[in-house]
Design a protein around this motif. Sequence first.
Motif, PDB file in Angstrom:
ATOM      1  N   VAL A   4       0.855  -1.185   0.000  1.00  0.00           N
ATOM      2  CA  VAL A   4       0.000   0.000   0.000  1.00  0.00           C
ATOM      3  C   VAL A   4       0.890   1.233   0.000  1.00  0.00           C
ATOM      4  N   VAL A   5       0.530   2.202  -0.833  1.00  0.00           N
ATOM      5  CA  VAL A   5       1.270   3.454  -0.934  1.00  0.00           C
ATOM      6  C   VAL A   5       0.338   4.594  -0.557  1.00  0.00           C
ATOM      7  N   ALA A   6       0.751   5.387   0.424  1.00  0.00           N
ATOM      8  CA  ALA A   6      -0.003   6.568   0.838  1.00  0.00           C
ATOM      9  C   ALA A   6       0.563   7.781   0.113  1.00  0.00           C
ATOM     10  N   SER A  18      -1.386  -2.765  -4.468  1.00  0.00           N
ATOM     11  CA  SER A  18      -0.938  -3.618  -5.569  1.00  0.00           C
ATOM     12  C   SER A  18      -0.433  -4.940  -5.025  1.00  0.00           C
ATOM     13  N   GLU A  19      -0.659  -6.015  -5.813  1.00  0.00           N
ATOM     14  CA  GLU A  19      -0.111  -7.326  -5.479  1.00  0.00           C
ATOM     15  C   GLU A  19       1.247  -7.547  -6.143  1.00  0.00           C
ATOM     16  N   ASP A  20       1.496  -6.834  -7.251  1.00  0.00           N
ATOM     17  CA  ASP A  20       2.723  -7.067  -7.989  1.00  0.00           C
ATOM     18  C   ASP A  20       3.575  -5.810  -8.170  1.00  0.00           C
ATOM     19  N   ARG A  21       3.107  -4.661  -7.670  1.00  0.00           N
ATOM     20  CA  ARG A  21       3.774  -3.361  -7.776  1.00  0.00           C
ATOM     21  C   ARG A  21       3.910  -2.906  -9.235  1.00  0.00           C
ATOM     22  N   VAL A  22       3.040  -3.446 -10.087  1.00  0.00           N
ATOM     23  CA  VAL A  22       2.966  -3.035 -11.487  1.00  0.00           C
ATOM     24  C   VAL A  22       1.577  -2.479 -11.795  1.00  0.00           C
ATOM     25  N   SER A  23       0.544  -3.224 -11.420  1.00  0.00           N
ATOM     26  CA  SER A  23      -0.843  -2.785 -11.583  1.00  0.00           C
ATOM     27  C   SER A  23      -1.366  -2.306 -10.239  1.00  0.00           C
ATOM     28  N   TRP A  24      -2.085  -1.173 -10.248  1.00  0.00           N
ATOM     29  CA  TRP A  24      -2.466  -0.524  -9.000  1.00  0.00           C
ATOM     30  C   TRP A  24      -3.946  -0.176  -8.982  1.00  0.00           C
ATOM     31  N   GLU A 328       1.630  13.092 -10.848  1.00  0.00           N
ATOM     32  CA  GLU A 328       1.938  11.758 -11.328  1.00  0.00           C
ATOM     33  C   GLU A 328       2.708  10.991 -10.248  1.00  0.00           C
ATOM     34  N   VAL A 329       2.410   9.686 -10.128  1.00  0.00           N
ATOM     35  CA  VAL A 329       3.089   8.824  -9.172  1.00  0.00           C
ATOM     36  C   VAL A 329       3.599   7.601  -9.919  1.00  0.00           C
ATOM     37  N   TYR A 330       4.862   7.247  -9.669  1.00  0.00           N
ATOM     38  CA  TYR A 330       5.490   6.109 -10.330  1.00  0.00           C
ATOM     39  C   TYR A 330       6.030   5.132  -9.287  1.00  0.00           C
ATOM     40  N   ALA A 331       6.078   3.845  -9.697  1.00  0.00           N
ATOM     41  CA  ALA A 331       6.593   2.789  -8.831  1.00  0.00           C
ATOM     42  C   ALA A 331       7.542   1.901  -9.612  1.00  0.00           C
ATOM     43  N   SER A 332       8.579   1.453  -8.938  1.00  0.00           N
ATOM     44  CA  SER A 332       9.499   0.467  -9.492  1.00  0.00           C
ATOM     45  C   SER A 332       9.468  -0.781  -8.615  1.00  0.00           C
ATOM     46  N   PRO A 333       9.212  -1.959  -9.186  1.00  0.00           N
ATOM     47  CA  PRO A 333       9.212  -3.177  -8.371  1.00  0.00           C
ATOM     48  C   PRO A 333      10.596  -3.800  -8.217  1.00  0.00           C
ATOM     49  N   HIS A 340       6.625   1.956 -13.470  1.00  0.00           N
ATOM     50  CA  HIS A 340       5.239   1.863 -13.912  1.00  0.00           C
ATOM     51  C   HIS A 340       4.447   2.984 -13.244  1.00  0.00           C
ATOM     52  N   ARG A 341       3.517   3.562 -13.973  1.00  0.00           N
ATOM     53  CA  ARG A 341       2.741   4.660 -13.411  1.00  0.00           C
ATOM     54  C   ARG A 341       1.661   4.123 -12.478  1.00  0.00           C
ATOM     55  N   VAL A 342       1.590   4.699 -11.302  1.00  0.00           N
ATOM     56  CA  VAL A 342       0.583   4.352 -10.306  1.00  0.00           C
ATOM     57  C   VAL A 342      -0.660   5.200 -10.478  1.00  0.00           C
TER      58      VAL A 342
END
Length: 359
Positions: A4-6, A18-24, A328-333, A340-342
């Motif tokens: 979870v990202v706040a 996210s379960e995979d930190r790719v799809s949110w 914009e918010v981005y995440a890297s797994p 990937h864009r959140v």
Amino acid sequence: MTVVVAIGTRKGLWLARSEDRVSWQVDGPHHAMQEVYAVAFDARSGLRLLAGVASPHFGPGVSISDDLGASWEEPSTPPIAFPVDDAALERVWQLQPAPASQPGVVWAGTQPSALFKSTDGGRSFEFVEGLWNHPHRPEWEAGFGGQAVHTIVPDPADPDRMLVAMSTGGVYRTADGGKSWEARNKGIKAYFFPDPWPEFGQCVHKVAQHPASPSRFYAQNHHGVYRSDDGGDTWQSIADGLPTDFGFAMVVHPHDPDTIFTFPIEADGRRFPPEGKCRVYRSQDAGTTWQALGTGLPDDFWTAVMRDAMCTDNADVPGVYFGSRSGEVYASPDEGETWHRVAAHLPDVMSVRAAVIPT
């Protein structure tokens, strides 16, 4: 694994899962139309979410959720208030749970520059008079975003030791639980002063530490990137290899004290990345060399990432996250290798924090 990202913004708080930190999946806003400059996860007992909120009607305060935003504790009286006549709370800039050895202790940094301590998990706070009464305080000035304590780094082993940083004022350290404080800015440049090497007055933007190396700190300054290997007594530049030494964020890898992440911005007067290319820079050797990470990030990115808008989670292979002033918010797994864009089109992002949900 669920993460979870706040995402704290100038118009509320959003939560991404996210379960995979790719799809949110993103929900919000919580605390709609309230500034959320500070968010924190407290995983010492369950997973508590704390938010520093500022309502234009009710004023600033701290809200708590023990069910990841399904419900919030809204205090009937302000949990943070100045007990002095010459100051009033403008906003909470930082919420920092203490190490696990101090259950219930949460620190808050505020604007104007002050420090508060909670011993009940963030429901109420006590004023730390030692920092407020420091003889330097009348000379601390407001930075572009305000005059605030925005960084709190408790010592992982010694509850009496702590480092804070503020804009402006610089770095201060206590060894007696906050009763007394010493400026610790030797080697950090303040180019905007006639004497560029003052004892205090630097506009330090963020300081980070890894618990495994408590004597080492990293700092992103108002033009300057530094490392200290002696607990903050002295600082040396680690900006060589970066495209610019200006920026706000500084993040340490959760498992490797030699790996750090930052987001360079062109200059204090040009607050976007060089050439408008969105790039996170990573060093895996404590700032000796740097690598640009941009796979999946845009090239037309004329905005900035603020001091608390970048973080990691603590998974075995940690994710890295950041949000921008353009929403914009981005995440890297994978530690920054791919992105990937959140979320997009949110209000100005001021704070991003991530946690792995316990199973």
